[in-house]
Write a protein that holds these residues in place. Structure first.
Motif, short mmCIF file in Angstrom:
data_model
loop_
_atom_site.label_atom_id
_atom_site.label_comp_id
_atom_site.label_asym_id
_atom_site.label_seq_id
_atom_site.Cartn_x
_atom_site.Cartn_y
_atom_site.Cartn_z
N TYR A 151 0.83 -1.21 0.00
CA TYR A 151 0.00 0.00 0.00
C TYR A 151 0.87 1.26 0.00
CZ TYR A 151 -4.17 -2.79 0.99
OH TYR A 151 -5.21 -3.69 0.93
N ARG A 152 1.94 1.25 0.79
CA ARG A 152 2.80 2.44 0.85
C ARG A 152 3.53 2.66 -0.47
NH1 ARG A 152 0.06 2.16 4.14
NH2 ARG A 152 -0.91 3.60 2.67
N LEU A 153 4.02 1.59 -1.09
CA LEU A 153 4.68 1.74 -2.38
C LEU A 153 3.68 2.15 -3.46
CD1 LEU A 153 7.09 -1.32 -2.29
CD2 LEU A 153 7.76 1.09 -2.26
N GLY A 154 2.48 1.58 -3.39
CA GLY A 154 1.44 1.98 -4.34
C GLY A 154 1.13 3.46 -4.23
N GLU A 155 1.21 3.98 -3.03
CA GLU A 155 0.95 5.40 -2.78
C GLU A 155 2.09 6.29 -3.30
OE1 GLU A 155 0.66 8.33 1.16
OE2 GLU A 155 1.01 6.18 1.39
N LEU A 156 3.33 5.87 -3.08
CA LEU A 156 4.47 6.77 -3.25
C LEU A 156 5.27 6.60 -4.53
CD1 LEU A 156 5.77 6.58 0.43
CD2 LEU A 156 4.63 8.52 -0.64
N VAL A 157 5.25 5.40 -5.12
CA VAL A 157 6.07 5.17 -6.31
C VAL A 157 5.36 5.73 -7.54
CG1 VAL A 157 7.07 3.39 -7.81
CG2 VAL A 157 7.22 3.15 -5.33
N ASN A 158 6.15 6.23 -8.48
CA ASN A 158 5.60 6.83 -9.70
C ASN A 158 5.14 5.74 -10.67
OD1 ASN A 158 4.90 8.62 -11.72
ND2 ASN A 158 7.00 8.88 -12.45
N LEU A 159 3.92 5.27 -10.45
CA LEU A 159 3.31 4.25 -11.30
C LEU A 159 2.08 4.85 -11.97
CD1 LEU A 159 3.37 1.32 -8.70
CD2 LEU A 159 5.01 1.68 -10.55
N SER A 160 1.66 4.25 -13.07
CA SER A 160 0.46 4.75 -13.75
C SER A 160 -0.76 4.59 -12.85
CB SER A 160 0.23 4.00 -15.07
OG SER A 160 -0.22 2.69 -14.81
N ILE A 161 -1.74 5.46 -13.03
CA ILE A 161 -2.92 5.39 -12.19
C ILE A 161 -3.69 4.09 -12.42
CG2 ILE A 161 -4.41 6.64 -13.82
CD1 ILE A 161 -5.68 7.98 -11.30
N ASP A 162 -3.65 3.57 -13.65
CA ASP A 162 -4.33 2.29 -13.92
C ASP A 162 -3.65 1.15 -13.17
OD1 ASP A 162 -6.25 3.40 -15.58
OD2 ASP A 162 -5.04 3.13 -17.39
N LEU A 163 -2.31 1.19 -13.09
CA LEU A 163 -1.60 0.16 -12.32
C LEU A 163 -1.88 0.31 -10.84
CD1 LEU A 163 0.29 -2.20 -12.07
CD2 LEU A 163 2.24 -0.64 -12.25
N LYS A 164 -1.96 1.52 -10.37
CA LYS A 164 -2.28 1.74 -8.96
C LYS A 164 -3.67 1.16 -8.63
CE LYS A 164 0.49 5.94 -8.20
NZ LYS A 164 1.08 5.85 -6.87
N GLN A 165 -4.63 1.36 -9.55
CA GLN A 165 -5.96 0.80 -9.34
C GLN A 165 -5.92 -0.73 -9.34
OE1 GLN A 165 -8.80 2.25 -8.53
NE2 GLN A 165 -10.05 0.40 -8.68
N ASP A 166 -5.12 -1.29 -10.23
CA ASP A 166 -4.95 -2.75 -10.30
C ASP A 166 -4.37 -3.26 -8.99
OD1 ASP A 166 -4.86 -5.35 -11.25
OD2 ASP A 166 -3.00 -5.05 -12.36
N ILE A 167 -3.40 -2.54 -8.44
CA ILE A 167 -2.79 -2.93 -7.17
C ILE A 167 -3.82 -2.87 -6.05
CG2 ILE A 167 -1.09 -2.21 -5.44
CD1 ILE A 167 0.60 -1.20 -7.90
N LEU A 168 -4.61 -1.80 -6.04
CA LEU A 168 -5.62 -1.65 -4.99
C LEU A 168 -6.61 -2.80 -4.98
CD1 LEU A 168 -6.88 0.26 -2.78
CD2 LEU A 168 -8.36 1.13 -4.61
N GLN A 169 -7.05 -3.24 -6.16
CA GLN A 169 -8.10 -4.26 -6.21
C GLN A 169 -7.56 -5.69 -6.13
OE1 GLN A 169 -9.79 -2.92 -9.89
NE2 GLN A 169 -8.69 -4.43 -11.13
N THR A 170 -6.23 -5.84 -6.04
CA THR A 170 -5.62 -7.17 -5.91
C THR A 170 -5.62 -7.59 -4.45
OG1 THR A 170 -4.22 -6.81 -7.85
CG2 THR A 170 -3.53 -8.53 -6.32
N ASP A 171 -6.21 -8.74 -4.16
CA ASP A 171 -6.34 -9.19 -2.77
C ASP A 171 -5.02 -9.66 -2.17
OD1 ASP A 171 -8.93 -8.68 -2.03
OD2 ASP A 171 -9.71 -10.57 -2.83
N ASN A 172 -4.26 -10.43 -2.92
CA ASN A 172 -3.06 -11.06 -2.38
C ASN A 172 -1.91 -10.04 -2.27
OD1 ASN A 172 -0.50 -12.54 -2.29
ND2 ASN A 172 -1.74 -14.37 -2.63
N PRO A 173 -1.39 -9.79 -1.07
CA PRO A 173 -0.32 -8.80 -0.89
C PRO A 173 0.94 -9.13 -1.69
CG PRO A 173 -1.27 -9.40 1.23
CD PRO A 173 -1.82 -10.36 0.22
N ILE A 174 1.26 -10.41 -1.84
CA ILE A 174 2.46 -10.79 -2.60
C ILE A 174 2.25 -10.47 -4.07
CG2 ILE A 174 4.08 -12.64 -3.15
CD1 ILE A 174 3.96 -11.82 -0.19
N LYS A 175 1.04 -10.72 -4.57
CA LYS A 175 0.73 -10.36 -5.96
C LYS A 175 0.83 -8.86 -6.16
CE LYS A 175 -0.34 -14.42 -7.73
NZ LYS A 175 0.46 -15.01 -8.83
N ARG A 176 0.43 -8.09 -5.14
CA ARG A 176 0.54 -6.64 -5.24
C ARG A 176 2.01 -6.23 -5.36
NH1 ARG A 176 -3.87 -6.35 -1.19
NH2 ARG A 176 -2.40 -5.84 0.46
#
Length: 199
Positions: A151-176
């Motif tokens: 969650y913290r990397l998803g917040e802070l790393v310069n990733l596309s907004i679509d990838l951030k959304q994909d990360i948010l909706q992924t249940d498995n933390p390792i998959k994230r």
């Protein structure tokens, strides 16, 4: 909170659990939403905006208001904090076009330790925080917790907004973490190719 109707606030951001964001509120429908949230101490949902405005089965994040102040133009400046991920269900519009949606809170998996192959991501987050100015005291640092780290990397790393959304909706933390790792690698690879092209 399960299966309850709550206001949704579509924005061009992805809010992760425990993330904070400053928002300027000026539209009447969202001023009403924020006013009711402050008065009743209830959350609303931040969700990535969509052109088709169809938010059914889309993942968003519950947001609580941490602080607020009025501005001279009649708007509000608020600080929000994400709490839990939710899946949106059926929705309807109120008279002022504020959309309310049925929400289902997503359960979080038990704490999972960050695998050795992703320890580099823990180190990356440490380096990011060393460079960030401002107040970071509200975070309870859990660098070995795969869910918190993602969650913290998803917040802070310069990733596309679509990838951030994909990360948010992924249940498995390792998959994230895998998606974040791949996203960083692709970004670096693209940057290197662009540099070679300019040479």
């Amino acid at each position: 909170m399960h299966q309850k109707y709550l206001p949704i606030f579509p924005l061009n951001i992805v809010l992760f659990p425990e993330s904070r964001a400053f928002l300027k509120i000026f539209e009447p429908r969202y001023l009403r939403m924020v006013g009711e949230s402050i008065k009743n101490k209830t959350p609303f949902v931040i969700v990535k905006s969509r052109k088709d405005k169809n938010y059914k089965e889309i993942t968003g994040t519950l947001a609580n208001i941490v602080s607020w102040e009025s501005d001279q133009q009649g708007g509000l400046n608020i600080l929000i904090k994400g709490t839990e991920r939710v899946i949106l269900g059926d929705s309807y519009l109120e008279d002022d076009n504020l959309r309310l949606s049925r929400v289902h809170v997503m359960s979080e998996k038990d704490e999972i330790k960050v695998p050795e192959r992703f320890q580099c991501l823990s180190k990356l987050l440490e380096e990011i925080y060393e460079k960030i100015e401002g107040d970071k005291e509200y975070y309870n640092f859990q660098l070995d917790n795969a869910s918190w780290l993602s969650y913290r990397l998803g917040e802070l790393v310069n990733l596309s907004i679509d990838l951030k959304q994909d990360i948010l909706q992924t249940d498995n933390p390792i998959k994230r973490l895998e998606k974040i790792y791949d996203g960083i690698f692709q970004y670096v690879e693209h940057a290197e190719q662009s540099h070679k092209t300019l040479q």
